[in-house]
Design a protein around this motif. Structure first.
Motif, PDB file in Angstrom:
ATOM      1  N   GLU A  90       0.825  -1.328   0.227  1.00  0.00           N
ATOM      2  CA  GLU A  90      -0.047   0.282  -0.319  1.00  0.00           C
ATOM      3  C   GLU A  90       0.780   1.435   0.079  1.00  0.00           C
ATOM      4  O   GLU A  90       1.686   1.620   0.978  1.00  0.00           O
ATOM      5  CB  GLU A  90      -1.115  -0.378   1.767  1.00  0.00           C
ATOM      6  CG  GLU A  90      -1.722  -1.193   1.311  1.00  0.00           C
ATOM      7  CD  GLU A  90      -2.109  -1.056   2.475  1.00  0.00           C
ATOM      8  OE1 GLU A  90      -3.094  -0.576   3.450  1.00  0.00           O
ATOM      9  OE2 GLU A  90      -3.642  -1.918   1.886  1.00  0.00           O
ATOM     10  N   GLY A  91       0.334   1.949  -0.765  1.00  0.00           N
ATOM     11  CA  GLY A  91       1.439   3.200  -1.104  1.00  0.00           C
ATOM     12  C   GLY A  91       3.813   2.730  -1.709  1.00  0.00           C
ATOM     13  O   GLY A  91       3.491   1.533  -1.209  1.00  0.00           O
ATOM     14  N   PRO A  92       3.850   3.999  -1.041  1.00  0.00           N
ATOM     15  CA  PRO A  92       5.391   3.593  -1.199  1.00  0.00           C
ATOM     16  C   PRO A  92       6.562   3.058  -0.583  1.00  0.00           C
ATOM     17  O   PRO A  92       7.393   2.397  -0.851  1.00  0.00           O
ATOM     18  CB  PRO A  92       5.977   4.910  -1.595  1.00  0.00           C
ATOM     19  CG  PRO A  92       5.028   5.609  -1.469  1.00  0.00           C
ATOM     20  CD  PRO A  92       3.595   5.094  -1.378  1.00  0.00           C
ATOM     21  N   ASP A  93       5.134   2.865   0.972  1.00  0.00           N
ATOM     22  CA  ASP A  93       6.180   2.102   2.136  1.00  0.00           C
ATOM     23  C   ASP A  93       5.594   1.416   3.200  1.00  0.00           C
ATOM     24  O   ASP A  93       6.422   1.306   3.957  1.00  0.00           O
ATOM     25  CB  ASP A  93       6.665   3.527   2.839  1.00  0.00           C
ATOM     26  CG  ASP A  93       5.905   4.898   3.707  1.00  0.00           C
ATOM     27  OD1 ASP A  93       4.893   4.815   2.563  1.00  0.00           O
ATOM     28  OD2 ASP A  93       6.144   5.487   3.964  1.00  0.00           O
ATOM     29  N   LYS A  94       4.258   1.106   2.951  1.00  0.00           N
ATOM     30  CA  LYS A  94       3.994   0.847   3.703  1.00  0.00           C
ATOM     31  C   LYS A  94       2.921  -1.614   2.945  1.00  0.00           C
ATOM     32  O   LYS A  94       3.389  -1.092   2.061  1.00  0.00           O
ATOM     33  CB  LYS A  94       2.228   1.021   4.015  1.00  0.00           C
ATOM     34  CG  LYS A  94       1.339   0.338   4.927  1.00  0.00           C
ATOM     35  CD  LYS A  94       0.975   1.539   5.785  1.00  0.00           C
ATOM     36  CE  LYS A  94      -0.091   1.231   6.495  1.00  0.00           C
ATOM     37  NZ  LYS A  94      -0.697   1.864   7.234  1.00  0.00           N
ATOM     38  N   ARG A  95       3.620  -1.778   3.880  1.00  0.00           N
ATOM     39  CA  ARG A  95       3.062  -3.611   3.198  1.00  0.00           C
ATOM     40  C   ARG A  95       2.395  -4.074   4.103  1.00  0.00           C
ATOM     41  O   ARG A  95       2.678  -3.865   5.728  1.00  0.00           O
ATOM     42  CB  ARG A  95       4.478  -4.423   3.512  1.00  0.00           C
ATOM     43  CG  ARG A  95       4.306  -5.574   2.611  1.00  0.00           C
ATOM     44  CD  ARG A  95       5.498  -5.990   2.130  1.00  0.00           C
ATOM     45  NE  ARG A  95       5.905  -5.728   0.926  1.00  0.00           N
ATOM     46  CZ  ARG A  95       7.343  -5.961   0.344  1.00  0.00           C
ATOM     47  NH1 ARG A  95       7.995  -6.545   1.240  1.00  0.00           N
ATOM     48  NH2 ARG A  95       7.311  -5.354  -1.119  1.00  0.00           N
ATOM     49  N   ARG A  96       1.274  -4.543   3.625  1.00  0.00           N
ATOM     50  CA  ARG A  96      -0.095  -5.591   4.460  1.00  0.00           C
ATOM     51  C   ARG A  96       0.523  -7.080   4.915  1.00  0.00           C
ATOM     52  O   ARG A  96       0.451  -7.673   3.636  1.00  0.00           O
ATOM     53  CB  ARG A  96      -1.281  -5.314   5.123  1.00  0.00           C
ATOM     54  CG  ARG A  96      -0.953  -3.606   5.280  1.00  0.00           C
ATOM     55  CD  ARG A  96      -2.988  -3.191   5.310  1.00  0.00           C
ATOM     56  NE  ARG A  96      -2.896  -2.085   5.478  1.00  0.00           N
ATOM     57  CZ  ARG A  96      -3.583  -1.595   6.682  1.00  0.00           C
ATOM     58  NH1 ARG A  96      -3.037  -2.201   7.858  1.00  0.00           N
ATOM     59  NH2 ARG A  96      -3.657   0.069   7.148  1.00  0.00           N
TER      60      ARG A  96
END
Length: 97
Positions: A75-81
């Motif tokens: 999610e976005g450039p710097d978020k990972r779920r």
């Protein structure tokens, strides 16, 4: 007679996710997610997490291998779920259900 439902099993997985390894004195029960932080899922990190889950939660070990999966969504450039999929119901790793 009490039956274990899919919701019960999802609660078991959520509890396991919320418990760090060695969270119970004398037991290595708990997730190994900190070990996954610097390793990509392709490197086998997800397999290690799911193998530990199957070892710690007997019901998870009794299910077919395809019933448990782990995946990630950027999610976005710097978020990972990260999610563990329990028979089609995603449970967010480090988050709510």
């Amino acid at each position: 007679m009490n039956n274990v439902t899919a919701l019960d099993f999802q609660a078991m997985v959520s509890h396991w996710l919320a418990t760090p390894v060695n969270g119970y004195l004398g037991s290595d029960y708990g997730n190994v997610l900190p070990d996954l932080l610097q390793n990509p899922l392709r490197a086998g990190g997800a397999d290690v997490v799911l193998s530990k889950l199957r070892a710690d939660v007997p019901l998870a070990g009794a299910l077919p291998r395809a019933a448990l999966n782990m995946y990630m969504i950027d999610e976005g450039p710097d978020k990972r779920r990260f999610y563990i999929d329990v028979s089609g119901k995603p449970i967010e790793v480090g988050g709510g259900t």
